[in-house]
Design a protein around this motif. Sequence first.
Motif, PDB file in Angstrom:
ATOM      1  N   ILE A  76      -0.194   7.153  -7.051  1.00 21.36           N
ATOM      2  CA  ILE A  76       0.336   6.122  -7.947  1.00 21.36           C
ATOM      3  C   ILE A  76      -0.550   6.069  -9.194  1.00 21.36           C
ATOM      4  CG2 ILE A  76      -0.831   4.287  -6.598  1.00 21.36           C
ATOM      5  CD1 ILE A  76       1.655   2.549  -7.364  1.00 21.36           C
ATOM      6  N   TYR A  77       0.074   6.054 -10.338  1.00 20.63           N
ATOM      7  CA  TYR A  77      -0.657   6.077 -11.616  1.00 20.63           C
ATOM      8  C   TYR A  77      -0.260   4.878 -12.473  1.00 20.63           C
ATOM      9  CZ  TYR A  77      -2.136  10.731 -10.359  1.00 20.63           C
ATOM     10  OH  TYR A  77      -2.718  11.789  -9.706  1.00 20.63           O
ATOM     11  N   HIS A  78      -1.280   4.214 -13.021  1.00 14.87           N
ATOM     12  CA  HIS A  78      -1.015   3.027 -13.835  1.00 14.87           C
ATOM     13  C   HIS A  78      -1.226   3.293 -15.322  1.00 14.87           C
ATOM     14  CE1 HIS A  78      -0.868   0.644 -10.165  1.00 14.87           C
ATOM     15  NE2 HIS A  78      -1.965   1.244  -9.771  1.00 14.87           N
ATOM     16  N   ASP A  79      -1.355   4.564 -15.675  1.00 18.55           N
ATOM     17  CA  ASP A  79      -1.769   4.876 -17.057  1.00 18.55           C
ATOM     18  C   ASP A  79      -0.700   5.644 -17.828  1.00 18.55           C
ATOM     19  OD1 ASP A  79      -1.768   7.206 -15.626  1.00 18.55           O
ATOM     20  OD2 ASP A  79      -3.667   7.951 -16.413  1.00 18.55           O
ATOM     21  N   VAL A  80       0.567   5.481 -17.442  1.00 18.70           N
ATOM     22  CA  VAL A  80       1.624   6.282 -18.064  1.00 18.70           C
ATOM     23  C   VAL A  80       1.964   5.700 -19.440  1.00 18.70           C
ATOM     24  CG1 VAL A  80       3.904   7.298 -17.736  1.00 18.70           C
ATOM     25  CG2 VAL A  80       2.507   6.707 -15.737  1.00 18.70           C
ATOM     26  N   LYS A  81       1.979   6.573 -20.445  1.00 20.46           N
ATOM     27  CA  LYS A  81       2.245   6.125 -21.821  1.00 20.46           C
ATOM     28  C   LYS A  81       3.746   6.199 -22.123  1.00 20.46           C
ATOM     29  CE  LYS A  81      -2.160   5.812 -23.008  1.00 20.46           C
ATOM     30  NZ  LYS A  81      -2.619   5.602 -21.651  1.00 20.46           N
TER      31      LYS A  81
ATOM     32  N   ILE B 182       4.149  13.426  -8.020  1.00 23.67           N
ATOM     33  CA  ILE B 182       3.621  14.475  -7.141  1.00 23.67           C
ATOM     34  C   ILE B 182       2.387  14.985  -7.862  1.00 23.67           C
ATOM     35  CG2 ILE B 182       4.071  16.637  -5.937  1.00 23.67           C
ATOM     36  CD1 ILE B 182       7.042  16.238  -6.415  1.00 23.67           C
ATOM     37  N   GLN B 183       1.261  15.007  -7.145  1.00 25.08           N
ATOM     38  CA  GLN B 183       0.027  15.449  -7.770  1.00 25.08           C
ATOM     39  C   GLN B 183      -0.404  16.774  -7.139  1.00 25.08           C
ATOM     40  OE1 GLN B 183      -2.296  11.886  -7.054  1.00 25.08           O
ATOM     41  NE2 GLN B 183      -2.386  12.286  -4.874  1.00 25.08           N
ATOM     42  N   LYS B 184      -1.615  17.202  -7.430  1.00 19.20           N
ATOM     43  CA  LYS B 184      -2.092  18.479  -6.887  1.00 19.20           C
ATOM     44  C   LYS B 184      -1.983  18.475  -5.357  1.00 19.20           C
ATOM     45  CE  LYS B 184      -4.729  20.298 -10.611  1.00 19.20           C
ATOM     46  NZ  LYS B 184      -5.366  19.523 -11.654  1.00 19.20           N
ATOM     47  N   GLU B 185      -1.822  19.640  -4.766  1.00 23.25           N
ATOM     48  CA  GLU B 185      -1.635  19.799  -3.310  1.00 23.25           C
ATOM     49  C   GLU B 185      -0.330  19.157  -2.841  1.00 23.25           C
ATOM     50  OE1 GLU B 185      -4.041  21.573  -1.849  1.00 23.25           O
ATOM     51  OE2 GLU B 185      -5.390  21.455  -3.573  1.00 23.25           O
ATOM     52  N   HIS B 186       0.502  18.773  -3.778  1.00 26.92           N
ATOM     53  CA  HIS B 186       1.834  18.215  -3.475  1.00 26.92           C
ATOM     54  C   HIS B 186       1.803  16.900  -2.710  1.00 26.92           C
ATOM     55  CE1 HIS B 186       3.348  22.595  -4.006  1.00 26.92           C
ATOM     56  NE2 HIS B 186       2.999  22.026  -5.145  1.00 26.92           N
TER      57      HIS B 186
ATOM     58  N   GLY C 177       0.824  -1.217   0.000  1.00 27.60           N
ATOM     59  CA  GLY C 177       0.000   0.000   0.000  1.00 27.60           C
ATOM     60  C   GLY C 177       0.853   1.260   0.000  1.00 27.60           C
ATOM     61  N   VAL C 178       0.806   2.007   1.123  1.00 25.16           N
ATOM     62  CA  VAL C 178       1.462   3.328   1.138  1.00 25.16           C
ATOM     63  C   VAL C 178       2.965   3.279   0.871  1.00 25.16           C
ATOM     64  CG1 VAL C 178      -0.168   4.578   2.605  1.00 25.16           C
ATOM     65  CG2 VAL C 178       1.698   3.281   3.674  1.00 25.16           C
ATOM     66  N   ARG C 179       3.611   2.173   1.213  1.00 27.54           N
ATOM     67  CA  ARG C 179       5.069   2.117   1.013  1.00 27.54           C
ATOM     68  C   ARG C 179       5.435   2.266  -0.466  1.00 27.54           C
ATOM     69  NH1 ARG C 179       9.531  -2.306   3.330  1.00 27.54           N
ATOM     70  NH2 ARG C 179      11.302  -1.262   2.381  1.00 27.54           N
ATOM     71  N   ILE C 180       4.530   1.867  -1.342  1.00 24.25           N
ATOM     72  CA  ILE C 180       4.796   1.979  -2.784  1.00 24.25           C
ATOM     73  C   ILE C 180       5.085   3.436  -3.162  1.00 24.25           C
ATOM     74  CG2 ILE C 180       3.794   1.634  -5.110  1.00 24.25           C
ATOM     75  CD1 ILE C 180       2.229  -0.732  -3.918  1.00 24.25           C
ATOM     76  N   LEU C 181       4.496   4.376  -2.395  1.00 26.73           N
ATOM     77  CA  LEU C 181       4.715   5.790  -2.710  1.00 26.73           C
ATOM     78  C   LEU C 181       6.186   6.186  -2.581  1.00 26.73           C
ATOM     79  CD1 LEU C 181       1.587   7.366  -0.959  1.00 26.73           C
ATOM     80  CD2 LEU C 181       1.896   6.885  -3.400  1.00 26.73           C
ATOM     81  N   LEU C 182       6.920   5.460  -1.712  1.00 27.74           N
ATOM     82  CA  LEU C 182       8.356   5.759  -1.549  1.00 27.74           C
ATOM     83  C   LEU C 182       9.129   5.408  -2.822  1.00 27.74           C
ATOM     84  CD1 LEU C 182       9.223   4.576   2.070  1.00 27.74           C
ATOM     85  CD2 LEU C 182       8.717   6.868   1.272  1.00 27.74           C
TER      86      LEU C 182
END
Length: 353
Positions: free
Chosen positions: A331-336, A323-327, A226-231
């Motif tokens: 995690i995004y799975h849609d990167v081209k 880094i998304q809005k509000e900093h 879960g959250v650890r993936i953000l690292l």
Amino acid sequence: MDIVSRFKTYSVDFVDDLQGIATLSASDETFFVLDRKVYDLYKKELPAFPEGRLFLINAAEENKNIDTVLQICEQMTNMASKRNTHLVSVGGGIVQDITGFVATSLYRGIRWTFYPSTLLAACDSCIGGKSSLNYKGFKNLLGSFYPPDEIFIYQNFFRTLSPRDYCSGLGEVVKFNVIAGEDGIEKIERDIDAILGHDYKKLQQYVETSLAFKKKFIEKDEFDRGVRILLNFAHTFGHAFEVSSNYAIPHGSAVALGMMAANYISVQRGFISEDYALRIEKVCHKILQNIELQKEWFDDATIIGAIRKDKKQTGKNITAVFIQKEHTLGIYHDVKEQEVIQAVNHVIDISQS
Ligand SMILES: NC(=O)c1ccc[n+]([C@@H]2O[C@H](COP(=O)([O-])OP(=O)(O)OC[C@H]3O[C@@H](n4cnc5c(N)ncnc54)[C@H](O)[C@@H]3O)[C@@H](O)[C@H]2O)c1
Ligand SMILES: [Zn+2]
């Protein structure tokens, strides 16, 4: 600092000398694995290790494999202590990864004390319990989770690091500050020059805050579900740069480059302002001074191929943390592939300007 883990609660302490190693060497149950360079450089501060209970590693990626693990196990199984054997290792991430694998496998898990000798291992990898080996041309393909019982950070070790390895460690320090958001970025903008100048008092604060930051994530999600993936922020691209340069770009420096690539995509997607990305780029630039980038490492097909080889990439599109809005991080799975290629071209352009 104590880290609570499913295996045990383990400790991280700063020490002013290597006396603890001498004390450990007096026991019949300890076995030592040291980075060969560290052994040569710090011989005067280290004890005379008992016959047959010392293994030296040439810290290179090609040695981070199961053969080295088995060589260590073979020597350790000759000891009388068996399941009471206590492994003590001193080195950077390579020694940590190899000895973590030994500690988790031998007798289904033995006691392990770790002295990180690189900044990267001290500020990041020493906690979290991951150990990984390279296998069949794939980086970090074999591995497990198993933290040391105790970690001792001796900052004097950092004095002998090459500028390349010192700055690589700073890549992870910068990453933690960037993840922390506006406050973290402000702090690192202010202090980066002092840290680059080896201000160890200041550096200790950054090592402590990096570990405290990581602690929050690994205690919530030890096994990376879960959250650890953000690292993993910046690592999708960072790993690809490490591999495509055949490790000429060290891990933390690759993470700094990866941060710039990820932020470029964040800007393109309208998540963060160009100005915010530029502030981070400026700090990254400072720690990348001693890395000379070669254009062929960033060839489109090579980079995409390297990303696709990463075990974390399971889908058709590419997965990455931004880094998304509000900093905050997401995690995004849609990167081209095309977005990645543009981001990598941007990194080469600004790194060569
Ligand atoms: N397990 C994890 O969680 C984790 C996290 C990040 C990276 N890693 C792995 O760590 C490895 C990189 O580790 P690293 O950057 O810590 O360094 P390293 O172990 O690759 O060592 C880098 C160089 O520094 C030398 N060295 C080590 N300590 C020294 C000292 N005190 N003085 C002078 N020279 C010294 C080594 O001999 C080597 O030449 C990679 O294989 C990476 O995949 C693991
Ligand atoms: Zn990393």
